[in-house]
Design an enzyme around this catalytic site. Structure first.
Site, mmCIF file in Angstrom:
data_model
loop_
_atom_site.group_PDB
_atom_site.id
_atom_site.type_symbol
_atom_site.label_atom_id
_atom_site.label_comp_id
_atom_site.label_asym_id
_atom_site.label_seq_id
_atom_site.Cartn_x
_atom_site.Cartn_y
_atom_site.Cartn_z
ATOM 1 N N TRP A 1 0.829 -1.217 0.000
ATOM 2 C CA TRP A 1 0.000 0.000 0.000
ATOM 3 C C TRP A 1 0.857 1.259 0.000
ATOM 4 C CZ3 TRP A 1 -4.164 -1.455 -2.004
ATOM 5 C CH2 TRP A 1 -4.779 -2.662 -1.639
ATOM 6 N N ASP B 1 -1.737 6.589 6.379
ATOM 7 C CA ASP B 1 -2.766 5.650 5.919
ATOM 8 C C ASP B 1 -3.012 4.668 7.065
ATOM 9 O OD1 ASP B 1 -4.254 3.596 4.831
ATOM 10 O OD2 ASP B 1 -2.896 3.184 3.155
ATOM 11 N N LYS C 1 -11.997 -2.132 6.532
ATOM 12 C CA LYS C 1 -11.098 -2.927 7.363
ATOM 13 C C LYS C 1 -11.517 -2.928 8.843
ATOM 14 C CE LYS C 1 -8.468 -3.702 3.742
ATOM 15 N NZ LYS C 1 -7.598 -2.658 3.256
HETATM 16 C C1 LIG Z 1 -6.959 -2.121 1.964
HETATM 17 C C2 LIG Z 1 -5.958 -1.049 2.093
HETATM 18 C C3 LIG Z 1 -5.849 -0.014 1.157
HETATM 19 C C4 LIG Z 1 -6.689 0.053 -0.087
HETATM 20 O O1 LIG Z 1 -7.980 0.392 0.207
HETATM 21 P P1 LIG Z 1 -9.091 0.581 -0.924
HETATM 22 O O2 LIG Z 1 -10.218 1.146 -0.133
HETATM 23 O O3 LIG Z 1 -9.361 -0.769 -1.506
HETATM 24 O O4 LIG Z 1 -8.571 1.525 -1.939
HETATM 25 C C5 LIG Z 1 -4.916 0.978 1.391
HETATM 26 N N1 LIG Z 1 -4.125 0.948 2.465
HETATM 27 C C6 LIG Z 1 -4.187 -0.038 3.380
HETATM 28 C C7 LIG Z 1 -3.277 -0.009 4.564
HETATM 29 C C8 LIG Z 1 -5.109 -1.065 3.225
HETATM 30 O O5 LIG Z 1 -5.181 -2.052 4.142
#
Ligand SMILES: *Cc1c(COP(=O)(O)O)cnc(C)c1O
Length: 355
Positions: free
Chosen positions: A100, A167, A191
């Protein structure tokens, strides 16, 4: 029987939330209308949006500190670009700890120079780099707090004089931190908060308005802020479910309480991975292990069939590792009960006993 759901995302949500969400799809607030067939400008939905935004800030201890919360669309993946679009004038610093982060770097490169201050890519991202320097002339520093795919998590964050972007898609609301260290936090809902389709973005407003480029409206945080996250039709259902999860968390006692449970769950599983000779953790540095996503493999591949079958019989779902890591990944998000981790640990012990 309800499954023990270790899926990495979309993932488990509290049963009571799913029940309330289902009811609201049929009849929301006793309006004799569905949540998803009323105007997003109606008072009933505006209340949902405002409640979700307020609860997000409250859980992180960021009320009345110059922060605002937005519920946007496009996933965390669109934030990779939006962060750079709104904040990157010349150069930004990124820590590369996984897939990511790597993707965030790729998007940000479209907007300017990227200084990757450290990376664990050479070792398939199985640790968190430390002792790197963040350049003082960077427009901001970006990192990923929890690496969902590899199972590493940042347990310490660097001090930085430049705006700090994180993030937190896969560990937001799972632990207490001094969130006021961060200037912008984003997290895809699916998540730890709700269904896919909305992304929580928390911004300290003072960091905006410093780049010279023209920003398209839909990518402009200031536009979304000026419209209270209602510039266009928001993702009403994902936002409603997120609000219910945030309310569930509050009723439980908030982030500090769920953190205690998360610590117990993670300790239970990692202790078994370390104790049981049939298993090996993917993350060698114990201090970098994620409390949300535990990655591990079997030491003897010929036990795979037996283990997979025993997991299936025990009602365990979503344990396969990501294709870039292999093996297994147990995601232990807030809504996963301790009991489910115990079931998994019992299966691991049973595999050992069978010899
Ligand atoms: C799942 C995830 C993403 C991507 O998320 P989307 O909503 O599918 O774009 C980005 N960063 C992390 C840490 C993730 O676990």
């Amino acid at each position: 029987m309800k499954k023990h759901n270790f899926s990495a995302g979309p993932c488990i949500l509290p049963q009571s939330v799913l029940k309330k969400a289902s009811d609201a799809v049929l009849n929301f607030n006793n309006l004799d209308l569905s949540l998803i067939e009323i105007s997003h400008r109606s008072k009933d939905f505006v209340d949902v949006m405002e409640n979700a935004r307020a609860l997000s800030l409250e859980h992180l201890g960021l009320q009345n500190k110059g922060y605002k919360a937005l519920f946007l669309q496009g996933g965390a993946s669109l934030e990779f670009l939006m962060v750079a679009y709104n904040l990157l004038e010349k150069k930004a610093a990124y820590l590369n700890t996984g897939t990511w982060s790597d993707k965030a770097i790729k998007e940000a490169k479209l907007m300017g120079e990227i200084d990757v201050v450290a990376s664990s890519k050479e070792q398939n991202f199985n640790f968190i780099p430390k002792n790197y320097k963040i350049p003082a002339d960077a427009d901001y520093f970006h990192c990923t707090s929890n690496n969902t795919i590899f199972g590493t998590q940042m347990h310490k964050f660097p001090e930085t004089a430049v705006p700090f972007i994180c993030d937190m898609s896969s560990d937001i609301f799972s632990r207490q931190l001094d969130f006021s260290k961060f200037d912008l936090i984003y997290a895809g809902a699916q998540k730890n908060m709700g269904p896919a389709g909305t992304t929580l973005v928390i911004i300290k407003e003072e960091i905006l308005g410093k780049v010279s480029r023209t920003i398209p409206s839909m990518l402009d945080y200031k536009v979304h802020l000026s419209k209270d996250s209602m510039f266009n039709t928001p993702a009403v259902f994902p936002i409603y479910v997120s609000m219910l999860t945030l309310q569930w968390l509050k009723d439980l006692g908030g982030v500090s309480e769920i953190e205690k449970v998360n610590n117990v769950k993670a300790a239970l599983l990692y202790n078994e991975i370390d104790r049981n000779d049939l298993f090996k953790g993917f993350v060698t540095n114990a201090e970098d292990r994620s409390k949300m996503n535990a990655t591990f493999t079997l030491t003897a591949e010929n036990r795979k069939e037996a283990f997979d079958l025993m997991c299936k019989d025990a009602g365990i779902n979503g344990l396969n590792g990501h294709r870039s890591v292999g093996g297994y990944r147990a995601s232990m998000y807030n809504a996963l009960p301790l009991e489910s981790v115990q079931v998994l640990v019992d299966v691991m012990k049973e595999l050992e006993r069978k010899g």
